[in-house]
Design an enzyme around this catalytic site. Sequence first.
Site, mmCIF file in Angstrom:
data_model
loop_
_atom_site.group_PDB
_atom_site.id
_atom_site.type_symbol
_atom_site.label_atom_id
_atom_site.label_comp_id
_atom_site.label_asym_id
_atom_site.label_seq_id
_atom_site.Cartn_x
_atom_site.Cartn_y
_atom_site.Cartn_z
ATOM 1 N N ASN A 1 9.725 -8.718 -47.512
ATOM 2 C CA ASN A 1 8.758 -8.337 -46.769
ATOM 3 C C ASN A 1 8.131 -6.632 -47.522
ATOM 4 O OD1 ASN A 1 8.332 -10.484 -45.136
ATOM 5 N ND2 ASN A 1 9.128 -9.448 -43.405
ATOM 6 N N GLU B 1 18.150 -13.644 -46.037
ATOM 7 C CA GLU B 1 18.761 -12.211 -46.364
ATOM 8 C C GLU B 1 19.700 -11.896 -45.235
ATOM 9 O OE1 GLU B 1 14.266 -10.499 -47.975
ATOM 10 O OE2 GLU B 1 14.782 -10.228 -45.835
#
Length: 282
Positions: free
Chosen positions: A190, A152
């Site tokens: 997440n 990311e």
Amino acid sequence: MEISRVGVIGLGTMGAGIAQVAVTAGYETVAREVTMELAERGRSTIEHYLGRAVEKGKLAADERDAARGRLTLTTELADLADCDLVIEAVLEELELKREVFEELDRLTRPEAVLATNTSALSVCEIAEATEHPERVVGMHFFNPAPVLPLVEIVRAQRSSDAAVEAAYDWAERAGKRPVRCNDTPGFIVNRILIPLLNDCVRVLDEAGVTPEGLDTAMTSGAGWPMGPCALVDLIGIDVHVHASEALHAALGEERMAPPERLLEMQEAGHLGRKTGQGFYTY
Ligand SMILES: NC(=O)c1ccc[n+]([C@@H]2O[C@H](COP(=O)([O-])OP(=O)(O)OC[C@H]3O[C@@H](n4cnc5c(N)ncnc54)[C@H](O)[C@@H]3O)[C@@H](O)[C@H]2O)c1
């Protein structure tokens, strides 16, 4: 901007994996640890996995030797002064990361890109410790970094387009699959996965299902490649609890808070695969 020399700070679980990615992709890499003993331990981990890649036929023996030769160890941050990209992977503590970035900002060339591998801290707050927050981005790798393709690429409030694109391009050239996102709690994976896994753990008690039963339900009924209990065991109960607490603190949603059952497992030292006991026995 051309990136040829990479710095990695911390050769723990993530730092060693990231350094392995960098040297395998052909980049001269300087890795900094707090002691030479820890640095050598990190090197052994990297060499172990490079050796395994050769055994599996994924890497030629001469490529392994070349990769090994690209790794330099140090305990001095000053030895990262010539790096074009530095990726920080020290403990998940804001003050520690801010100190590291403040020092890196002074030591490195102004055009170098400084990246943090934080999972749950604010990249903006880390960047604000520097005089040049425009060159600070997040590069969030997944564990094990040499195996999982995603990175990311996190744009903080003041990150420049040039820094974001340089981090993205480097990740791609290093054989990863980068995805850009903003600096929001939990970033992408997440933010979704942590509350979802917490729900799975709560369902164990609510529905009176065993970990084996729950994992079978999600692999056979939802097509998950791995059951949620096996996945939490792999992540590590402590790592998951820590990330849940951080997300809960940032977003305040109950689903983010770690379930009681995980807190009890943590208290008992049943941290998953790494301790030999989690939902399963290893
Ligand atoms: N483990 C994961 O699944 C995972 C996944 C993605 C991101 N992360 C993030 O990566 C970072 C590192 O996590 P990890 O799992 O590799 O941790 P780790 O405990 O394996 O490694 C921590 C590193 O920090 C170093 N360190 C400790 N004290 C220090 C100090 N005072 N000064 C400088 N360095 C110090 C250690 O020597 C070690 O290299 C954290 O920010 C974590 O949130 C972890």
